[in-house]
Design a protein around this motif. Sequence first.
Motif, PDB file in Angstrom:
ATOM      1  N   THR A 119       4.473  84.286 -42.995  1.00  0.00           N
ATOM      2  CA  THR A 119       3.960  83.198 -43.927  1.00  0.00           C
ATOM      3  C   THR A 119       4.615  83.447 -45.137  1.00  0.00           C
ATOM      4  O   THR A 119       4.904  84.527 -45.871  1.00  0.00           O
ATOM      5  N   ASP A 120       5.129  82.465 -45.724  1.00  0.00           N
ATOM      6  CA  ASP A 120       5.901  82.538 -47.064  1.00  0.00           C
ATOM      7  C   ASP A 120       4.849  81.794 -48.178  1.00  0.00           C
ATOM      8  O   ASP A 120       3.819  81.072 -47.721  1.00  0.00           O
ATOM      9  N   VAL A 121       4.902  82.631 -49.335  1.00  0.00           N
ATOM     10  CA  VAL A 121       4.020  82.063 -50.366  1.00  0.00           C
ATOM     11  C   VAL A 121       4.780  81.483 -51.329  1.00  0.00           C
ATOM     12  O   VAL A 121       5.901  82.172 -52.011  1.00  0.00           O
ATOM     13  N   LYS A 122       4.732  80.261 -51.988  1.00  0.00           N
ATOM     14  CA  LYS A 122       5.463  79.658 -53.140  1.00  0.00           C
ATOM     15  C   LYS A 122       4.633  79.154 -54.106  1.00  0.00           C
ATOM     16  O   LYS A 122       3.364  78.710 -53.963  1.00  0.00           O
ATOM     17  N   VAL A 123       5.192  79.144 -55.254  1.00  0.00           N
ATOM     18  CA  VAL A 123       4.357  78.381 -56.314  1.00  0.00           C
ATOM     19  C   VAL A 123       4.979  77.293 -56.601  1.00  0.00           C
ATOM     20  O   VAL A 123       6.399  76.939 -56.606  1.00  0.00           O
ATOM     21  N   ARG A 124       4.427  76.134 -57.145  1.00  0.00           N
ATOM     22  CA  ARG A 124       4.661  74.941 -57.439  1.00  0.00           C
ATOM     23  C   ARG A 124       4.260  74.563 -58.862  1.00  0.00           C
ATOM     24  O   ARG A 124       2.847  74.463 -58.990  1.00  0.00           O
ATOM     25  N   MET A 125       5.240  74.298 -59.980  1.00  0.00           N
ATOM     26  CA  MET A 125       4.678  74.000 -61.126  1.00  0.00           C
ATOM     27  C   MET A 125       5.108  72.439 -61.547  1.00  0.00           C
ATOM     28  O   MET A 125       6.257  71.959 -61.150  1.00  0.00           O
ATOM     29  N   VAL A 126       4.162  71.812 -61.824  1.00  0.00           N
ATOM     30  CA  VAL A 126       4.221  70.302 -62.253  1.00  0.00           C
ATOM     31  C   VAL A 126       4.517  70.215 -63.725  1.00  0.00           C
ATOM     32  O   VAL A 126       3.643  70.454 -64.533  1.00  0.00           O
TER      33      VAL A 126
END
Length: 336
Positions: A202-209
Amino acid sequence: MSIPERLMRTVCRVGSRVVYGSAEEADWIYEKIQHPSSYLLVARNLLNWKLRRPQVHGVVALMVEAAFDCNLKCSYCHRTKIPAHLQERPRLIDWETFCMVVDQAPASVETVQLCGMGEPTLHPRLCDMIEHIALRGRRPSIFTNGTLLRGELLERLAKTPLAVLNVSVEPDAQTCREFRGIELDTIRRNIRQFLAVKRPTTDVKVRMVAHPGNAELVARAAEEWRSEVQGVKIGNVFNMKEGHHTNFTCMEPWGSNLFVFTDGKISPCAMDMFKDLVIGDIHEQSFDEIIHSRAYFDILEKFSRGEPPSLCASCSEVRLEGVPSLLPRSSNRPKQ
């Protein structure tokens, strides 16, 4: 990294440069599609977009709205702007509808993303959904604000065959409180706890708007996050008021994705918050019938003529310095 994965990621980078003008979208692409046949299908669809042909050959990903509800009210979220009379669809997708969507998905579909205008962790059967997606041979991923990722839910979710956990964050504590009304430390703690117990696959990624209130902070925050998670995504906020010129031909209807609302209705655009682009209903039609329907053709034809629906004509990306565009580089070129 294996040789096949390295090759596919190279293909993604090349494709991202061709379509978007930079390699910034490569990770987004690889998250959805990893099979050579999928790249060929997407390439055929994008050729139709480029040539203004009202036709798609299939889809490679489904975006399923698990919940049309959220525990936050982010100031820039479009969900807060939907009129009450348009918020009549179910708060949660029911299990029968969800299974119908996944079980009947075209063979070409690689990925099923649980996302949309709500918070998927509000759904009590989220972990069952992920298990069911994987059981049907698709790659499951979710997009979440991360606030509910704790306790029993965190433990159960960490044990599922989830491919990617995408967590939406603000770049610093002040903007997190100002625009989302939550503490960044809470989100960071939840992410770290999940990282400690998740499956290796499982990959964990963060997304910033990125938006006018945080753009100058995004680059630095992205570098800080890269030391902790498997990926960082940055995208501009979309404005539904500033319209494009009439020759704008959006790529989204040819994007090889379909969006499924909680009521089973289907649209070719994840930004279709007002359901202006509904092309079918999984309760009444098969995916093959929907993809080749007159309703889908009519929408593609309107875009091909440079006459998009009114909502689409008012949809534009807020361009911010130093933030990569999510729009194809030819999107604003006049129609020949």
